[in-house]
Scaffold this active site. Structure first.
Site, mmCIF file in Angstrom:
data_model
loop_
_atom_site.group_PDB
_atom_site.id
_atom_site.type_symbol
_atom_site.label_atom_id
_atom_site.label_comp_id
_atom_site.label_asym_id
_atom_site.label_seq_id
_atom_site.Cartn_x
_atom_site.Cartn_y
_atom_site.Cartn_z
ATOM 1 C CB SER A 247 35.108 59.226 68.884
ATOM 2 O OG SER A 247 34.462 58.189 69.570
ATOM 3 C CG ASP A 342 39.477 56.806 75.241
ATOM 4 O OD1 ASP A 342 38.343 56.771 75.749
ATOM 5 O OD2 ASP A 342 39.678 56.901 74.016
ATOM 6 C CG HIS A 376 36.758 59.279 74.011
ATOM 7 N ND1 HIS A 376 37.421 58.351 73.245
ATOM 8 C CD2 HIS A 376 35.704 59.707 73.261
ATOM 9 C CE1 HIS A 376 36.783 58.201 72.078
ATOM 10 N NE2 HIS A 376 35.751 59.025 72.063
#
Length: 437
Positions: A247, A342, A376
């Protein structure tokens, strides 16, 4: 060691038909590492008997996670999760580890939290009659840290983190784990990597110990300090270090590789190709402004969580190009990992942009992995899949994306690839380690 737990069938007819008792076994052992698969077997059922299998666990924040699946025994009254399909429940089909990754929280928008690496992830597996009566139960202890690994809190200079050192003389390849951008510290991935033979430092950027709770800028000097600390460790045999990210920490890992020496390999997982949210400084000088987002472009959903994928400004727009991390300057290798479902942001597009840019500069120092149907949060395998949870920057829950079965398979595949990548590209020189000793 195989664990056996016995319960009688519980019905008069069952007792008459069966001389054996119902046995639930976890092979090769009921004690294993968090990232290790187990074989789940049931014996002693009636021929073709339909039962419900359940898994249940409580995380370190007290949130209960559970799953269930219906199975039909074979003619011998046996069920083998490596062979037999779930007929209904939290998942369907043959999924040997399905009861683990399909566990969901009893509270909406909660992510599985394992903050204490010294205590195992404890999962209770059980077999039940269709009416609900328990026939057998066994406890699976899934350890996050292998026996013999040293866990040492680090509080040196500005650094705040934890160092995991494998047993033995080494030398070991060194890895810096930038888990994610959230405040505080996460040790799970670092301890598991150490259990696989890496010397790992995981660091917190803010919100841990005596660090500030909120920050307005990021200084690359902090990561340089972490890299230098790692390289000084006696058992480290690598000239440089590997960095693993996820991330927001993805762009920090890219920046470290682009601006700092001694970064040999970077694993970038579902990050951005630009420096996002906060400006980046080095030696008190601004080196990358921040790419921002438009809150109006976030999409609300009925669950109360938002989809933030389309909110980030494009780093390729002329006014935003200064935020792009100049990865073409990096001397190390990259493993770019993108989940195509994602919903946090468009990781696949960011990965494609970086690949094109590196090719344009005549570079081939990268590998790519793309996972259709994954979301994600790609983590070490066999933990509960997380569809949504609270996002510190957004200030509310967000949807992470991914189809659970596909996402779980991606985590298994990726975990092996990460270890192979670091073993291949983080140099490990015995002479280097001896010189330090």
């Amino acid at each position: 060691m195989t664990a056996f737990f016995f319960f009688s069938n519980g019905t008069a007819a069952g007792r008459e038909e069966m001389s054996a008792q119902v046995r639930l076994r976890l092979l090769p052992s009921a004690r294993c590492l968090f990232d290790e698969p187990i074989q789940v077997k049931v014996a002693g059922l009636r021929s073709k008997q339909v039962v419900t299998m359940r898994a249940r666990s409580t995380d370190d924040k007290g949130v209960v996670f559970s799953s269930m699946a219906t199975y039909r025994a074979d003619g011998n009254g046996e069920i083998n999760l490596e062979r037999d399909p779930s007929l209904s429940g939290s998942f369907v089909g043959v999924e040997p580890m399905g009861l683990l990754w399909s566990m969901t929280a009893d509270t909406l928008h909660k992510r599985f939290q394992k903050t204490n690496t010294l205590n195992p992830h404890v999962v209770k597996f059980s077999v039940h009659e269709e009416e609900g009566e328990m026939l057998a139960e066994v406890t699976n202890e899934r350890f996050l840290i292998k026996e013999g690994i040293s866990r040492a809190p680090v509080k040196e200079g500005n650094l705040r983190g934890v160092l995991f050192t494998p047993p033995g003389k080494g030398p070991f390849p060194a890895v810096l784990d930038l888990y994610t951008f959230g405040g505080g510290l996460s040790e799970k991935r670092a301890s598991l990597l150490a259990s696989r033979g890496f010397l790992v430092l995981t660091v917190s950027l803010y919100g841990h110990d005596d660090q500030p709770k909120n920050i307005k800028e990021i200084h690359l000097d902090y990561f340089e300090e972490a890299i230098n600390f790692l390289r000084k460790q006696e058992k480290v045999g690598s000239k440089g270090v590997g960095i693993i990210s996820l991330s927001k920490s993805g762009d920090l890992a890219l920046s470290a590789a682009s601006f700092l020496p001694n970064v040999e390999a970077v694993v970038w997982i579902n990050g951005c190709s630009a420096n996002v949210i906060l400006p980046l400084y080095y030696k008190k000088k601004l080196i990358l402004p921040a790419l921002m987002f438009d809150p109006k472009k976030r999409i609300p959903t009925e669950s109360g969580a938002i989809i933030s994928k389309y909110a980030m400004h494009s780093p390729l727009e002329e006014e935003n190009k200064a935020t792009l991390v100049p990865i073409e300057r990096a001397k190390g290798r990259f493993l770019f990992v993108a989940s195509e479902d994602d919903l946090n942001w468009d990781s696949k597009a960011y990965m494609d942009e970086m690949v094109e840019r590196l090719k344009h500069h005549g570079k081939d120092n990268f590998e790519t992995l793309s996972y259709p149907g994954a979301g994600h949060y790609l983590e070490p395998p066999y933990g509960p899949y997380c569809p949504s949870s609270f996002h510190g920057v957004a200030g509310k829950p967000v949807l992470w994306g991914g189809e659970p079965t596909t996402h779980a398979a991606a985590e298994v595949h990726l975990w092996k690839k990460i270890q192979e990548f670091f073993r291949t590209h983080v140099s490990c020189d015995t002479a280097q380690a001896k010189a330090k000793l």
